[in-house]
Design a protein around this motif. Structure first.
Motif, short mmCIF file in Angstrom:
data_model
loop_
_atom_site.label_atom_id
_atom_site.label_comp_id
_atom_site.label_asym_id
_atom_site.label_seq_id
_atom_site.Cartn_x
_atom_site.Cartn_y
_atom_site.Cartn_z
N VAL A 5 43.61 49.77 30.36
CA VAL A 5 44.54 49.81 29.22
C VAL A 5 43.68 49.81 27.97
CG1 VAL A 5 46.46 48.64 28.08
CG2 VAL A 5 46.29 48.62 30.58
N LYS A 14 47.67 46.27 23.59
CA LYS A 14 46.96 46.41 24.88
C LYS A 14 47.13 45.16 25.74
CE LYS A 14 43.03 47.18 22.67
NZ LYS A 14 43.49 47.51 21.31
N SER A 15 46.76 44.01 25.17
CA SER A 15 46.79 42.78 25.96
C SER A 15 48.22 42.42 26.35
CB SER A 15 46.15 41.63 25.18
OG SER A 15 44.84 41.99 24.80
N VAL A 18 49.11 44.57 29.26
CA VAL A 18 48.47 44.13 30.51
C VAL A 18 49.21 42.93 31.10
CG1 VAL A 18 46.39 43.04 31.47
CG2 VAL A 18 46.18 45.08 30.03
N CYS A 34 44.33 41.29 37.10
CA CYS A 34 44.01 41.67 35.72
C CYS A 34 42.57 41.27 35.45
CB CYS A 34 44.89 40.93 34.73
SG CYS A 34 46.62 41.35 34.89
N ASP A 36 40.23 40.61 32.28
CA ASP A 36 40.17 40.49 30.82
C ASP A 36 38.77 40.91 30.37
OD1 ASP A 36 40.36 39.86 28.18
OD2 ASP A 36 41.22 37.87 28.49
N ASP A 38 37.90 41.53 27.20
CA ASP A 38 37.81 41.33 25.75
C ASP A 38 37.41 39.89 25.44
OD1 ASP A 38 38.06 41.31 23.04
OD2 ASP A 38 40.14 41.98 22.99
N THR A 43 44.39 38.19 27.08
CA THR A 43 45.07 38.27 28.38
C THR A 43 44.95 36.94 29.10
OG1 THR A 43 44.95 40.65 28.65
CG2 THR A 43 44.92 39.38 30.66
N ASP A 123 41.98 45.07 30.77
CA ASP A 123 42.32 44.94 29.34
C ASP A 123 41.07 45.18 28.51
OD1 ASP A 123 43.53 44.48 26.92
OD2 ASP A 123 43.44 42.30 27.08
N CYS A 124 41.05 46.28 27.76
CA CYS A 124 39.87 46.65 26.97
C CYS A 124 39.91 46.05 25.57
CB CYS A 124 39.79 48.17 26.83
SG CYS A 124 39.48 49.00 28.39
#
Ligand code: ATP
Ligand code: MG
Length: 256
Positions: A5, A14-15, A18, A34, A36, A38, A43, A123-124
């Motif tokens: 994402v 985004k977060s 997700v 998921c 995370d 980041d 997230t 999650d980007c």
């Protein structure tokens, strides 16, 4: 199936996507992980996981200091597990430069557990640095949340360029999952303009479901819950459930 994402633009949902897509997929009996990726850890806190209590996080996984199995924790939400992130991850972008296969660290780790999940969501962070490049190298598809702002199209074409580059060099089968409009407000004139522009360029990629701007969605993280658990009957929860159903329907149609 691994979905990154991504959107290098900050604060586009985004977060939020997700956390809520994962929760909805879990409710639909899909096994979800998921990751995370980041350093902000949104997230992670969105699932109510306290960052102070963490021992193994995405940082150690990306740098190969620990195996991903050691980082996975179960969340309190049905069928959803998480590789959490903490602020330590901020250093990884620089440290990755010194390791072999710096673009493929996440892919190498995910290969060892991929079979255990129906969906893995990455999650980007809001950048196009080595961390999101790791996500693009590891994923099957990219899901792009976007808001209907004036600069959205510019950001989108930059992201498409990065995806093209990754496709040429590292991940020949990468595809765009779709574009999801978030924080949607149909009363704004600009919204209609941006939607028709995106439709023109990506006619097949736009999700029919849009996520409205909804206060329940923004409140839910402070309770450490996805909105479908926080307030199941809110417009936000219903939209994320409808989006999840649309995505699942596309996937089952693609398999046939
Ligand atoms: N549909 C929505 N309605 C109202 N608020 C929303 C909605 N989606 C997201 N938000 C809020 O907008 C803010 C940004 O969302 P989010 O953190 O998901 O974006 P992001 O793209 O992950 O940001 P970053 O680029 O910083 O990682 C958050 O405060 C979130 O609660
Ligand atoms: Mg985020």
């Amino acid at each position: 199936m691994i979905i990154a994402v991504a959107n290098q633009k900050g604060g586009v949902g985004k977060s939020t996507t997700v956390v809520n897509l994962a929760a909805c997929l879990g409710m639909k009996k899909k096994k979800v992980l998921c990751v995370d990726m980041d350093a902000q850890g949104n997230t992670t806190s969105g699932f109510g996981v306290r960052k102070k209590s963490l021992s193994v996080t995405t940082y150690e996984v990306l740098l190969g200091l620990r195996r991903i199995q050691e980082a996975i924790i179960k969340t309190e939400f049905e069928n959803v597990s998480l590789v959490p992130a903490s602020s330590a991850l901020a250093a990884a972008d620089i440290e990755l430069i010194e390791v072999d296969n710096m673009q493929k660290r996440m892919k190498m780790q995910l290969l060892t557990i991929q079979q255990e999940y129906d969906y893995i969501l990455l999650d980007c962070p809001p950048s196009l640095s080595l961390i999101p490049i790791n996500a693009l190298c590891a994923c099957d598809t990219v899901l792009v949340p976007m808001t209907c702002e004036y600069f959205a199209m510019e950001g989108l074409s930059q992201l498409i360029d990065s995806i093209r580059l990754v496709k040429q060099r590292y991940n020949p089968t990468i595809d765009i999952e779709g574009i999801l409009f978030t924080m949607f407000d149909s009363r704004l004139n600009l919204t209609g303009q941006v939607v028709s522009e995106v439709k023109k360029h990506f006619p097949k990629k736009l999700f029919r479901t849009v996520i409205p701007r909804n206060v329940r969605i923004s409140e839910a993280p402070s309770f450490g819950k996805p909105v479908v658990y926080y307030d199941k009957s809110s417009r936000g929860a219903e939209a994320y459930m409808a989006f999840t159903e649309e995505l699942l329907k596309r996937h089952s149609a693609a398999k046939k």
